[in-house]
Motif scaffolding. Sequence first.
Motif, PDB file in Angstrom:
ATOM      1  N   LEU A   1     -39.615 -32.933 -15.846  1.00 56.19           N
ATOM      2  CA  LEU A   1     -40.415 -31.753 -15.562  1.00 56.19           C
ATOM      3  C   LEU A   1     -39.903 -30.555 -16.358  1.00 56.19           C
ATOM      4  N   GLN A   2     -40.819 -29.860 -17.015  1.00 56.65           N
ATOM      5  CA  GLN A   2     -40.436 -28.637 -17.724  1.00 56.65           C
ATOM      6  C   GLN A   2     -40.518 -27.484 -16.725  1.00 56.65           C
ATOM      7  N   VAL A   3     -39.380 -26.820 -16.521  1.00 56.40           N
ATOM      8  CA  VAL A   3     -39.273 -25.735 -15.552  1.00 56.40           C
ATOM      9  C   VAL A   3     -38.765 -24.489 -16.264  1.00 56.40           C
ATOM     10  N   VAL A   4     -39.410 -23.345 -15.982  1.00 58.21           N
ATOM     11  CA  VAL A   4     -38.930 -22.058 -16.466  1.00 58.21           C
ATOM     12  C   VAL A   4     -38.573 -21.242 -15.235  1.00 58.21           C
ATOM     13  N   VAL A   5     -37.289 -20.973 -15.049  1.00 56.01           N
ATOM     14  CA  VAL A   5     -36.820 -20.213 -13.896  1.00 56.01           C
ATOM     15  C   VAL A   5     -36.875 -18.724 -14.238  1.00 56.01           C
ATOM     16  N   ILE A   6     -37.386 -17.945 -13.278  1.00 56.40           N
ATOM     17  CA  ILE A   6     -37.560 -16.510 -13.500  1.00 56.40           C
ATOM     18  C   ILE A   6     -36.903 -15.738 -12.365  1.00 56.40           C
ATOM     19  N   CYS A   7     -35.961 -14.875 -12.728  1.00 61.05           N
ATOM     20  CA  CYS A   7     -35.388 -13.945 -11.760  1.00 61.05           C
ATOM     21  C   CYS A   7     -35.873 -12.551 -12.159  1.00 61.05           C
ATOM     22  N   ASN A   8     -35.225 -11.518 -11.707  1.00 66.67           N
ATOM     23  CA  ASN A   8     -35.707 -10.178 -12.008  1.00 66.67           C
ATOM     24  C   ASN A   8     -35.428  -9.758 -13.451  1.00 66.67           C
ATOM     25  N   GLU A   9     -34.198 -10.001 -13.936  1.00 68.44           N
ATOM     26  CA  GLU A   9     -33.832  -9.531 -15.279  1.00 68.44           C
ATOM     27  C   GLU A   9     -33.232 -10.601 -16.182  1.00 68.44           C
ATOM     28  N   GLY A  10     -33.166 -11.850 -15.727  1.00 64.94           N
ATOM     29  CA  GLY A  10     -32.707 -12.927 -16.589  1.00 64.94           C
ATOM     30  C   GLY A  10     -31.236 -13.262 -16.508  1.00 64.94           C
ATOM     31  N   TYR A  11     -30.595 -12.933 -15.407  1.00 65.63           N
ATOM     32  CA  TYR A  11     -29.183 -13.282 -15.234  1.00 65.63           C
ATOM     33  C   TYR A  11     -29.022 -14.437 -14.239  1.00 65.63           C
ATOM     34  N   ALA A  12     -29.463 -14.235 -13.019  1.00 72.71           N
ATOM     35  CA  ALA A  12     -29.360 -15.288 -11.999  1.00 72.71           C
ATOM     36  C   ALA A  12     -30.129 -16.535 -12.426  1.00 72.71           C
TER      37      ALA A  12
ATOM     38  N   SER B   1     -30.318 -17.815 -15.338  1.00 74.37           N
ATOM     39  CA  SER B   1     -29.508 -18.624 -16.250  1.00 74.37           C
ATOM     40  C   SER B   1     -28.601 -19.562 -15.466  1.00 74.37           C
ATOM     41  N   LEU B   2     -27.987 -19.052 -14.422  1.00 76.96           N
ATOM     42  CA  LEU B   2     -27.132 -19.899 -13.581  1.00 76.96           C
ATOM     43  C   LEU B   2     -27.971 -20.943 -12.856  1.00 76.96           C
ATOM     44  N   ALA B   3     -29.163 -20.563 -12.436  1.00 75.58           N
ATOM     45  CA  ALA B   3     -30.056 -21.499 -11.757  1.00 75.58           C
ATOM     46  C   ALA B   3     -30.501 -22.614 -12.706  1.00 75.58           C
ATOM     47  N   ALA B   4     -30.853 -22.260 -13.941  1.00 73.78           N
ATOM     48  CA  ALA B   4     -31.268 -23.276 -14.916  1.00 73.78           C
ATOM     49  C   ALA B   4     -30.129 -24.249 -15.191  1.00 73.78           C
ATOM     50  N   ALA B   5     -28.909 -23.740 -15.297  1.00 68.34           N
ATOM     51  CA  ALA B   5     -27.754 -24.614 -15.525  1.00 68.34           C
ATOM     52  C   ALA B   5     -27.566 -25.563 -14.347  1.00 68.34           C
ATOM     53  N   SER B   6     -27.805 -25.083 -13.147  1.00 69.11           N
ATOM     54  CA  SER B   6     -27.692 -25.925 -11.958  1.00 69.11           C
ATOM     55  C   SER B   6     -28.754 -27.030 -11.979  1.00 69.11           C
ATOM     56  N   LEU B   7     -29.956 -26.691 -12.422  1.00 70.88           N
ATOM     57  CA  LEU B   7     -31.013 -27.704 -12.523  1.00 70.88           C
ATOM     58  C   LEU B   7     -30.659 -28.746 -13.581  1.00 70.88           C
ATOM     59  N   HIS B   8     -30.032 -28.315 -14.675  1.00 74.59           N
ATOM     60  CA  HIS B   8     -29.559 -29.273 -15.677  1.00 74.59           C
ATOM     61  C   HIS B   8     -28.554 -30.232 -15.057  1.00 74.59           C
ATOM     62  N   ALA B   9     -27.671 -29.717 -14.228  1.00 76.29           N
ATOM     63  CA  ALA B   9     -26.671 -30.570 -13.572  1.00 76.29           C
ATOM     64  C   ALA B   9     -27.333 -31.612 -12.673  1.00 76.29           C
ATOM     65  N   LEU B  10     -28.535 -31.317 -12.171  1.00 75.83           N
ATOM     66  CA  LEU B  10     -29.292 -32.274 -11.358  1.00 75.83           C
ATOM     67  C   LEU B  10     -30.077 -33.258 -12.216  1.00 75.83           C
ATOM     68  N   GLY B  11     -30.053 -33.071 -13.534  1.00 75.12           N
ATOM     69  CA  GLY B  11     -30.763 -33.967 -14.434  1.00 75.12           C
ATOM     70  C   GLY B  11     -32.102 -33.457 -14.915  1.00 75.12           C
ATOM     71  N   LEU B  12     -32.473 -32.240 -14.544  1.00 79.59           N
ATOM     72  CA  LEU B  12     -33.724 -31.650 -15.028  1.00 79.59           C
ATOM     73  C   LEU B  12     -33.457 -31.068 -16.421  1.00 79.59           C
TER      74      LEU B  12
ATOM     75  N   ARG C   1     -35.118 -30.406 -19.017  1.00 84.90           N
ATOM     76  CA  ARG C   1     -36.032 -29.466 -19.676  1.00 84.90           C
ATOM     77  C   ARG C   1     -36.079 -28.109 -18.969  1.00 84.90           C
ATOM     78  N   ALA C   2     -35.173 -27.884 -18.040  1.00 82.12           N
ATOM     79  CA  ALA C   2     -35.122 -26.594 -17.342  1.00 82.12           C
ATOM     80  C   ALA C   2     -34.592 -25.517 -18.277  1.00 82.12           C
ATOM     81  N   THR C   3     -35.157 -24.343 -18.164  1.00 80.42           N
ATOM     82  CA  THR C   3     -34.725 -23.186 -18.935  1.00 80.42           C
ATOM     83  C   THR C   3     -34.957 -21.942 -18.095  1.00 80.42           C
ATOM     84  N   ASP C   4     -34.713 -20.786 -18.677  1.00 86.30           N
ATOM     85  CA  ASP C   4     -35.015 -19.543 -17.965  1.00 86.30           C
ATOM     86  C   ASP C   4     -35.616 -18.525 -18.912  1.00 86.30           C
ATOM     87  N   LEU C   5     -36.201 -17.509 -18.315  1.00 85.65           N
ATOM     88  CA  LEU C   5     -36.895 -16.463 -19.049  1.00 85.65           C
ATOM     89  C   LEU C   5     -35.924 -15.340 -19.387  1.00 85.65           C
TER      90      LEU C   5
END
Length: 129
Positions: A82-93, A95-106, A108-112
Amino acid sequence: MSAPIGIDELLERVRTGYTRVDAGEAYAASRAGAVLVDIRYQALRERDGLIPGALVVERNELEWRLDPHGSHRLAEATSHDLQVVVICNEGYASSLAAASLHALGLHRATDLTGGFQAWKAAGLPVTPT
């Protein structure tokens, strides 16, 4: 034991594990089937509005909702591809969330980059709450 690192170095490290997207790329990805996931807390969503079509998932539930093998997954969490784009308010949190999704095997996860504020500044669709 290694020396502790600060948040800036941690962000730099996790961001090397994937390619971040800008607002235009996130919009194009969503039009091509990527899932936008808004992890901002409720007060920010109420203040600034919502991205039409984005899933709202509180940050503390993200991994449980997007793990394709999880018992609490969303219907959209269909596979690790699944391609996921994680969006927080300014692009900091996000990034950590996208890295966590990568650790779960996702993989194609990225962030804005710049988060919701960059989306809004680019003039992309926002729905008031």
